[in-house]
Design a protein around this motif. Sequence first.
Motif, mmCIF file in Angstrom:
data_model
loop_
_atom_site.group_PDB
_atom_site.id
_atom_site.type_symbol
_atom_site.label_atom_id
_atom_site.label_comp_id
_atom_site.label_asym_id
_atom_site.label_seq_id
_atom_site.Cartn_x
_atom_site.Cartn_y
_atom_site.Cartn_z
ATOM 1 N N ASN A 17 0.008 -0.571 8.830
ATOM 2 C CA ASN A 17 0.210 -0.159 7.433
ATOM 3 C C ASN A 17 -0.608 -1.007 6.470
ATOM 4 O OD1 ASN A 17 2.106 -2.430 7.899
ATOM 5 N ND2 ASN A 17 2.653 -2.053 5.759
ATOM 6 N N LEU A 18 -0.932 -2.245 6.871
ATOM 7 C CA LEU A 18 -1.790 -3.117 6.066
ATOM 8 C C LEU A 18 -3.233 -3.110 6.562
ATOM 9 C CD1 LEU A 18 0.437 -6.295 5.509
ATOM 10 C CD2 LEU A 18 -0.345 -4.692 3.761
ATOM 11 N N GLU A 19 -3.419 -2.986 7.865
ATOM 12 C CA GLU A 19 -4.765 -3.062 8.426
ATOM 13 C C GLU A 19 -5.570 -1.787 8.166
ATOM 14 O OE1 GLU A 19 -4.741 -5.244 12.460
ATOM 15 O OE2 GLU A 19 -2.691 -4.481 12.243
ATOM 16 N N PRO A 77 -10.188 -10.129 5.865
ATOM 17 C CA PRO A 77 -9.695 -11.471 5.532
ATOM 18 C C PRO A 77 -8.587 -11.469 4.487
ATOM 19 C CG PRO A 77 -12.092 -11.484 5.677
ATOM 20 C CD PRO A 77 -11.665 -10.048 5.783
ATOM 21 N N GLN A 78 -8.627 -10.547 3.541
ATOM 22 C CA GLN A 78 -7.564 -10.494 2.537
ATOM 23 C C GLN A 78 -6.239 -10.081 3.154
ATOM 24 O OE1 GLN A 78 -9.164 -7.914 -0.566
ATOM 25 N NE2 GLN A 78 -9.893 -9.695 -1.706
ATOM 26 N N VAL A 79 -6.292 -9.179 4.137
ATOM 27 C CA VAL A 79 -5.074 -8.787 4.846
ATOM 28 C C VAL A 79 -4.540 -9.980 5.643
ATOM 29 C CG1 VAL A 79 -4.149 -7.301 6.659
ATOM 30 C CG2 VAL A 79 -5.685 -6.345 4.923
ATOM 31 N N PRO A 114 0.810 -1.219 0.000
ATOM 32 C CA PRO A 114 0.000 0.000 0.000
ATOM 33 C C PRO A 114 0.844 1.269 0.000
ATOM 34 C CG PRO A 114 -0.830 -1.565 1.626
ATOM 35 C CD PRO A 114 0.504 -2.065 1.183
ATOM 36 N N GLN A 115 2.007 1.227 0.630
ATOM 37 C CA GLN A 115 2.863 2.413 0.699
ATOM 38 C C GLN A 115 3.619 2.611 -0.620
ATOM 39 O OE1 GLN A 115 2.639 0.120 3.532
ATOM 40 N NE2 GLN A 115 1.014 1.593 3.997
ATOM 41 N N VAL A 161 -2.002 -9.275 13.021
ATOM 42 C CA VAL A 161 -3.103 -8.390 12.656
ATOM 43 C C VAL A 161 -4.267 -8.706 13.588
ATOM 44 C CG1 VAL A 161 -2.380 -8.135 10.263
ATOM 45 C CG2 VAL A 161 -3.933 -9.987 10.874
ATOM 46 N N ALA A 162 -5.126 -7.734 13.775
ATOM 47 C CA ALA A 162 -6.225 -7.911 14.718
ATOM 48 C C ALA A 162 -7.183 -9.005 14.248
ATOM 49 C CB ALA A 162 -6.974 -6.593 14.884
ATOM 50 N N PRO A 163 -7.843 -9.688 15.169
ATOM 51 C CA PRO A 163 -8.802 -10.729 14.778
ATOM 52 C C PRO A 163 -9.872 -10.220 13.826
ATOM 53 C CG PRO A 163 -8.356 -10.849 17.129
ATOM 54 C CD PRO A 163 -7.699 -9.591 16.634
ATOM 55 N N TYR A 164 -10.204 -8.939 13.936
ATOM 56 C CA TYR A 164 -11.252 -8.357 13.099
ATOM 57 C C TYR A 164 -10.704 -7.765 11.802
ATOM 58 C CZ TYR A 164 -9.313 -4.612 15.920
ATOM 59 O OH TYR A 164 -8.445 -3.768 16.566
ATOM 60 N N ALA A 165 -9.432 -7.997 11.484
ATOM 61 C CA ALA A 165 -8.839 -7.456 10.253
ATOM 62 C C ALA A 165 -9.509 -8.056 9.019
ATOM 63 C CB ALA A 165 -7.340 -7.740 10.219
#
Length: 265
Positions: free
Chosen positions: A242-244, A161-163, A37-38, A155-159
């Motif tokens: 940065n991804l979430e 699904p693609q991340v 993303p960056q 990543v957080a449990p609620y992130a």
Amino acid sequence: MAPFLAYEDRGDTGVDSARPPLVLVHGHPFDRTMWAPQLTAFSPDRRVIAPDLRGYGASPASPEVTRFEQFAQDIAALLDDLHVDGCVLAGLSMGGQIVMDFHRQFPHRVRGLVLADTFPAAETPEGVRTRHTTADRLLREGMRPYADEVLEKMVAPYADPQVKAHVHRMMTATRPESAAAALRARAARPDYRALLTQVTVPALVVVGADDTYTPVPDAEAMHAALPDSVLHVIEGTAHMPNLERPEEFNGALEKFLARVGPAGG
């Protein structure tokens, strides 16, 4: 000589550009695709370089890293090859510690620091044991059991699904031998807390509000130690904001980069 690192190099490669290149250093056990993303967001306006660290992604695994400072030396050698004298250096997690070590060894090459979801202290005796135990486990079991276990801390449990899938894919694609070598080198890394108080360039400290590996108080302590820094806490994220939450992460980074000129002012 350092192994030749695989890397992305996008954007303005002109040596006379008024904007110093942005160099992105990934964490463990990931690769340069964590910065997708960056790379997309910032390469239209400046040069952006994202290497795979030694033993990660498409970079050579041999010779394996044995001393933590080798990671920073590899990046310096790559920047030499790319004719980059100075840059804004950004790292997440282990990448943030590599950024700190790069500043320790090559302060004259740093125009700005971005420290995301990382911490500067040396390992405690318990931390050293944990690094070596994990290294042994990776060699014994491979990466998948570890990746399955830690995914929802990275990543957080609620992130999205693609991340989650991207992060899991990076972890399972990493060579166990390289990951283990990095963990052992990381266990012996120096303490960077005193170094932070001597940093004269602008710095950005970013952290996910729900990060349990490097919680917000660690980021607050770095912010307090750095003479010229901005702290940005990103809600609704864990260890990889940065991804979430790339839009918010990029917004904070964009504001910071606007402050950093060719001489770091």
